[in-house]
Design a protein around this motif. Structure first.
Motif, mmCIF file in Angstrom:
data_model
loop_
_atom_site.group_PDB
_atom_site.id
_atom_site.type_symbol
_atom_site.label_atom_id
_atom_site.label_comp_id
_atom_site.label_asym_id
_atom_site.label_seq_id
_atom_site.Cartn_x
_atom_site.Cartn_y
_atom_site.Cartn_z
ATOM 1 N N THR A 140 10.078 4.650 3.384
ATOM 2 C CA THR A 140 8.667 4.487 3.013
ATOM 3 C C THR A 140 7.680 5.175 3.952
ATOM 4 N N VAL A 153 1.267 1.984 3.375
ATOM 5 C CA VAL A 153 2.462 1.463 2.695
ATOM 6 C C VAL A 153 2.241 -0.010 2.394
ATOM 7 N N SER A 154 2.441 -0.380 1.140
ATOM 8 C CA SER A 154 2.205 -1.759 0.701
ATOM 9 C C SER A 154 3.403 -2.656 0.985
ATOM 10 N N ASN A 204 -1.062 -4.766 2.369
ATOM 11 C CA ASN A 204 -0.678 -3.546 3.048
ATOM 12 C C ASN A 204 0.116 -3.871 4.317
ATOM 13 N N ASN A 235 16.517 -2.218 -2.092
ATOM 14 C CA ASN A 235 17.391 -1.074 -2.351
ATOM 15 C C ASN A 235 18.303 -0.763 -1.163
ATOM 16 N N GLN A 264 4.756 -4.402 -1.272
ATOM 17 C CA GLN A 264 5.671 -4.184 -2.405
ATOM 18 C C GLN A 264 6.586 -2.983 -2.157
ATOM 19 N N GLU A 265 6.059 -1.916 -1.568
ATOM 20 C CA GLU A 265 6.888 -0.748 -1.271
ATOM 21 C C GLU A 265 7.971 -1.092 -0.257
ATOM 22 N N VAL A 266 7.625 -1.878 0.748
ATOM 23 C CA VAL A 266 8.622 -2.301 1.740
ATOM 24 C C VAL A 266 9.656 -3.197 1.071
ATOM 25 N N ASN A 302 10.577 -3.174 -2.033
ATOM 26 C CA ASN A 302 11.426 -2.316 -2.865
ATOM 27 C C ASN A 302 12.485 -1.621 -2.010
ATOM 28 N N ALA A 303 12.086 -1.123 -0.850
ATOM 29 C CA ALA A 303 13.042 -0.469 0.037
ATOM 30 C C ALA A 303 14.109 -1.450 0.514
#
Length: 99
Positions: free
Chosen positions: A78, A55-56, A48, A66, A58-60, A62-63
């Motif tokens: 995010t 927000v994990s 996290n 992208n 992995q989410e960061v 991914n951002a």
């Protein structure tokens, strides 16, 4: 969370210095993991980035993958780093190292 504050802060500090795994954490910080429950809690913290917005890593990632190339852009994508701001150094490290 049952992880004591001192260990939690050590984990977060190590994250800001690039730790993403327990092994990396132990290389950066002198931390003793007492039992399997504590290990699981530490692994959860390492997954996290932003506790306030949940927000994990992995989410960061991914951002960042992208196109979010600043802490502010990651926040827009995010929500990470948009509440208390303590996770901004971790977000910055992820952007810098892309991992």
């Amino acid at each position: 969370m049952n992880l004591d504050k001192e260990k939690y802060l050590k984990v977060r500090k190590a994250q800001a210095q690039g730790a993403r795994t327990v092994n990396e954490l132990q290389q950066i910080e002198n931390i003793v993991i007492e039992n399997d429950t504590e290990l699981q809690e530490i692994e959860n913290v390492l997954k996290n980035v932003c506790k306030c917005k949940n927000v994990s890593v992995q989410e960061v990632l991914n951002a960042v993958n992208n196109g979010a190339d600043t802490v502010e852009k990651v926040g827009e994508a995010t929500g990470a780093g948009t509440a208390c701001g303590r996770c901004k150094s971790i977000i910055s490290d992820i952007i810098e190292n892309r991992r």
